[in-house]
Motif scaffolding. Sequence first.
Motif, PDB file in Angstrom:
ATOM      1  N   ALA A 100       0.839  -1.201   0.000  1.00 57.19           N
ATOM      2  CA  ALA A 100       0.000   0.000   0.000  1.00 57.19           C
ATOM      3  C   ALA A 100       0.875   1.252   0.000  1.00 57.19           C
ATOM      4  O   ALA A 100       0.591   2.219  -0.723  1.00 57.19           O
ATOM      5  N   GLN A 101       1.943   1.237   0.787  1.00 56.44           N
ATOM      6  CA  GLN A 101       2.863   2.376   0.809  1.00 56.44           C
ATOM      7  C   GLN A 101       3.532   2.559  -0.549  1.00 56.44           C
ATOM      8  O   GLN A 101       3.693   3.679  -1.029  1.00 56.44           O
ATOM      9  N   ARG A 102       3.918   1.454  -1.166  1.00 60.99           N
ATOM     10  CA  ARG A 102       4.532   1.517  -2.484  1.00 60.99           C
ATOM     11  C   ARG A 102       3.565   2.129  -3.496  1.00 60.99           C
ATOM     12  O   ARG A 102       3.946   2.991  -4.303  1.00 60.99           O
ATOM     13  N   ASP A 103       2.303   1.718  -3.449  1.00 64.64           N
ATOM     14  CA  ASP A 103       1.310   2.252  -4.377  1.00 64.64           C
ATOM     15  C   ASP A 103       1.113   3.750  -4.164  1.00 64.64           C
ATOM     16  O   ASP A 103       1.001   4.508  -5.132  1.00 64.64           O
ATOM     17  N   GLU A 104       1.079   4.174  -2.903  1.00 66.61           N
ATOM     18  CA  GLU A 104       0.953   5.602  -2.599  1.00 66.61           C
ATOM     19  C   GLU A 104       2.161   6.382  -3.119  1.00 66.61           C
ATOM     20  O   GLU A 104       2.013   7.472  -3.674  1.00 66.61           O
ATOM     21  N   LEU A 105       3.343   5.830  -2.940  1.00 71.52           N
ATOM     22  CA  LEU A 105       4.554   6.488  -3.443  1.00 71.52           C
ATOM     23  C   LEU A 105       4.552   6.565  -4.963  1.00 71.52           C
ATOM     24  O   LEU A 105       4.909   7.594  -5.536  1.00 71.52           O
ATOM     25  N   THR A 106       4.155   5.504  -5.614  1.00 71.48           N
ATOM     26  CA  THR A 106       4.096   5.501  -7.077  1.00 71.48           C
ATOM     27  C   THR A 106       3.138   6.583  -7.563  1.00 71.48           C
ATOM     28  O   THR A 106       3.454   7.334  -8.495  1.00 71.48           O
ATOM     29  N   GLU A 107       1.994   6.689  -6.920  1.00 77.19           N
ATOM     30  CA  GLU A 107       1.017   7.717  -7.296  1.00 77.19           C
ATOM     31  C   GLU A 107       1.586   9.120  -7.070  1.00 77.19           C
ATOM     32  O   GLU A 107       1.461   9.999  -7.922  1.00 77.19           O
ATOM     33  N   ALA A 108       2.244   9.329  -5.932  1.00 78.99           N
ATOM     34  CA  ALA A 108       2.828  10.638  -5.635  1.00 78.99           C
ATOM     35  C   ALA A 108       3.938  10.983  -6.625  1.00 78.99           C
ATOM     36  O   ALA A 108       4.042  12.133  -7.075  1.00 78.99           O
ATOM     37  N   ILE A 109       4.754  10.006  -6.980  1.00 77.02           N
ATOM     38  CA  ILE A 109       5.823  10.236  -7.957  1.00 77.02           C
ATOM     39  C   ILE A 109       5.225  10.619  -9.306  1.00 77.02           C
ATOM     40  O   ILE A 109       5.679  11.572  -9.954  1.00 77.02           O
ATOM     41  N   ASP A 110       4.199   9.901  -9.729  1.00 73.59           N
ATOM     42  CA  ASP A 110       3.553  10.204 -11.008  1.00 73.59           C
ATOM     43  C   ASP A 110       2.983  11.621 -11.014  1.00 73.59           C
ATOM     44  O   ASP A 110       3.137  12.361 -11.989  1.00 73.59           O
ATOM     45  N   GLU A 111       2.346  12.011  -9.913  1.00 70.62           N
ATOM     46  CA  GLU A 111       1.781  13.360  -9.812  1.00 70.62           C
ATOM     47  C   GLU A 111       2.869  14.427  -9.845  1.00 70.62           C
ATOM     48  O   GLU A 111       2.735  15.449 -10.524  1.00 70.62           O
ATOM     49  N   LEU A 112       3.955  14.184  -9.116  1.00 67.31           N
ATOM     50  CA  LEU A 112       5.042  15.156  -9.088  1.00 67.31           C
ATOM     51  C   LEU A 112       5.706  15.275 -10.457  1.00 67.31           C
ATOM     52  O   LEU A 112       6.023  16.378 -10.909  1.00 67.31           O
ATOM     53  N   GLU A 113       5.898  14.150 -11.129  1.00 64.85           N
ATOM     54  CA  GLU A 113       6.476  14.197 -12.470  1.00 64.85           C
ATOM     55  C   GLU A 113       5.577  14.972 -13.425  1.00 64.85           C
ATOM     56  O   GLU A 113       6.061  15.734 -14.269  1.00 64.85           O
ATOM     57  N   ALA A 114       4.266  14.815 -13.308  1.00 70.16           N
ATOM     58  CA  ALA A 114       3.329  15.561 -14.149  1.00 70.16           C
ATOM     59  C   ALA A 114       3.430  17.056 -13.860  1.00 70.16           C
ATOM     60  O   ALA A 114       3.422  17.886 -14.787  1.00 70.16           O
ATOM     61  N   GLN A 115       3.550  17.415 -12.587  1.00 68.39           N
ATOM     62  CA  GLN A 115       3.706  18.821 -12.218  1.00 68.39           C
ATOM     63  C   GLN A 115       5.013  19.383 -12.769  1.00 68.39           C
ATOM     64  O   GLN A 115       5.059  20.507 -13.263  1.00 68.39           O
ATOM     65  N   MET A 116       6.077  18.612 -12.682  1.00 64.25           N
ATOM     66  CA  MET A 116       7.374  19.057 -13.200  1.00 64.25           C
ATOM     67  C   MET A 116       7.295  19.276 -14.711  1.00 64.25           C
ATOM     68  O   MET A 116       7.868  20.233 -15.244  1.00 64.25           O
ATOM     69  N   LYS A 117       6.581  18.403 -15.386  1.00 64.32           N
ATOM     70  CA  LYS A 117       6.414  18.541 -16.831  1.00 64.32           C
ATOM     71  C   LYS A 117       5.704  19.847 -17.163  1.00 64.32           C
ATOM     72  O   LYS A 117       6.100  20.569 -18.083  1.00 64.32           O
ATOM     73  N   GLU A 118       4.673  20.189 -16.393  1.00 60.91           N
ATOM     74  CA  GLU A 118       3.943  21.447 -16.594  1.00 60.91           C
ATOM     75  C   GLU A 118       4.844  22.650 -16.337  1.00 60.91           C
ATOM     76  O   GLU A 118       4.813  23.629 -17.068  1.00 60.91           O
ATOM     77  N   VAL A 119       5.636  22.569 -15.282  1.00 65.79           N
ATOM     78  CA  VAL A 119       6.551  23.676 -14.947  1.00 65.79           C
ATOM     79  C   VAL A 119       7.567  23.858 -16.066  1.00 65.79           C
ATOM     80  O   VAL A 119       7.846  24.984 -16.492  1.00 65.79           O
ATOM     81  N   ARG A 120       8.134  22.748 -16.542  1.00 67.84           N
ATOM     82  CA  ARG A 120       9.114  22.842 -17.643  1.00 67.84           C
ATOM     83  C   ARG A 120       8.476  23.459 -18.890  1.00 67.84           C
ATOM     84  O   ARG A 120       9.103  24.250 -19.586  1.00 67.84           O
ATOM     85  N   ARG A 121       7.238  23.073 -19.137  1.00 71.51           N
ATOM     86  CA  ARG A 121       6.522  23.607 -20.294  1.00 71.51           C
ATOM     87  C   ARG A 121       6.326  25.123 -20.131  1.00 71.51           C
ATOM     88  O   ARG A 121       6.518  25.903 -21.069  1.00 71.51           O
ATOM     89  N   SER A 122       5.977  25.544 -18.917  1.00 76.77           N
ATOM     90  CA  SER A 122       5.792  26.975 -18.638  1.00 76.77           C
ATOM     91  C   SER A 122       7.104  27.728 -18.781  1.00 76.77           C
ATOM     92  O   SER A 122       7.134  28.844 -19.316  1.00 76.77           O
ATOM     93  N   ILE A 123       8.183  27.151 -18.302  1.00 76.98           N
ATOM     94  CA  ILE A 123       9.501  27.800 -18.385  1.00 76.98           C
ATOM     95  C   ILE A 123       9.929  27.960 -19.842  1.00 76.98           C
ATOM     96  O   ILE A 123      10.477  28.985 -20.229  1.00 76.98           O
ATOM     97  N   SER A 124       9.685  26.947 -20.626  1.00 82.57           N
ATOM     98  CA  SER A 124      10.136  26.978 -22.016  1.00 82.57           C
ATOM     99  C   SER A 124       9.195  27.811 -22.908  1.00 82.57           C
ATOM    100  O   SER A 124       9.463  27.993 -24.087  1.00 82.57           O
ATOM    101  N   GLY A 125       8.101  28.304 -22.325  1.00 83.34           N
ATOM    102  CA  GLY A 125       7.177  29.154 -23.065  1.00 83.34           C
ATOM    103  C   GLY A 125       6.204  28.383 -23.926  1.00 83.34           C
ATOM    104  O   GLY A 125       5.542  28.938 -24.780  1.00 83.34           O
ATOM    105  N   GLY A 126       6.102  27.088 -23.650  1.00 81.64           N
ATOM    106  CA  GLY A 126       5.233  26.256 -24.484  1.00 81.64           C
ATOM    107  C   GLY A 126       4.000  25.983 -23.816  1.00 81.64           C
ATOM    108  O   GLY A 126       2.944  25.785 -23.916  1.00 81.64           O
TER     109      GLY A 126
END
Length: 126
Positions: A100-126
Amino acid sequence: MTEIFTITALCREFGVTPRTLRFYEAKGLLHPGREGERRRFTPRDRARLKLILRGKRFGFSLADIRELLDLYDHGQPENRLRQLSATLVKAEARIEMMRAQRDELTEAIDELEAQMKEVRRSISGG
């Protein structure tokens, strides 16, 4: 003659500090003999320390570890099946919790990676 281990020898072998061994002794998990001020650990203490450290690595609480150690200490050979069954029940519960902890971590990692992708997109002006 029974082999005796010093606190220094056990600390070296298991990569723990003297404070750790004293803590487990204070919690009643280890019962070294005394020779003056020196602690003298038996092969039984060494085996218990190995099980304690394994239990901690797997995330068992000290209460769970104590319960399992006590089963083995006070158990008669005819109670071996009961001891093994109790160990199995605790291990299965711990695995379920770890998954259960592993599943929660996997979900949190996926969410954080998605947020990072959005931030990178904003930084690059895309």
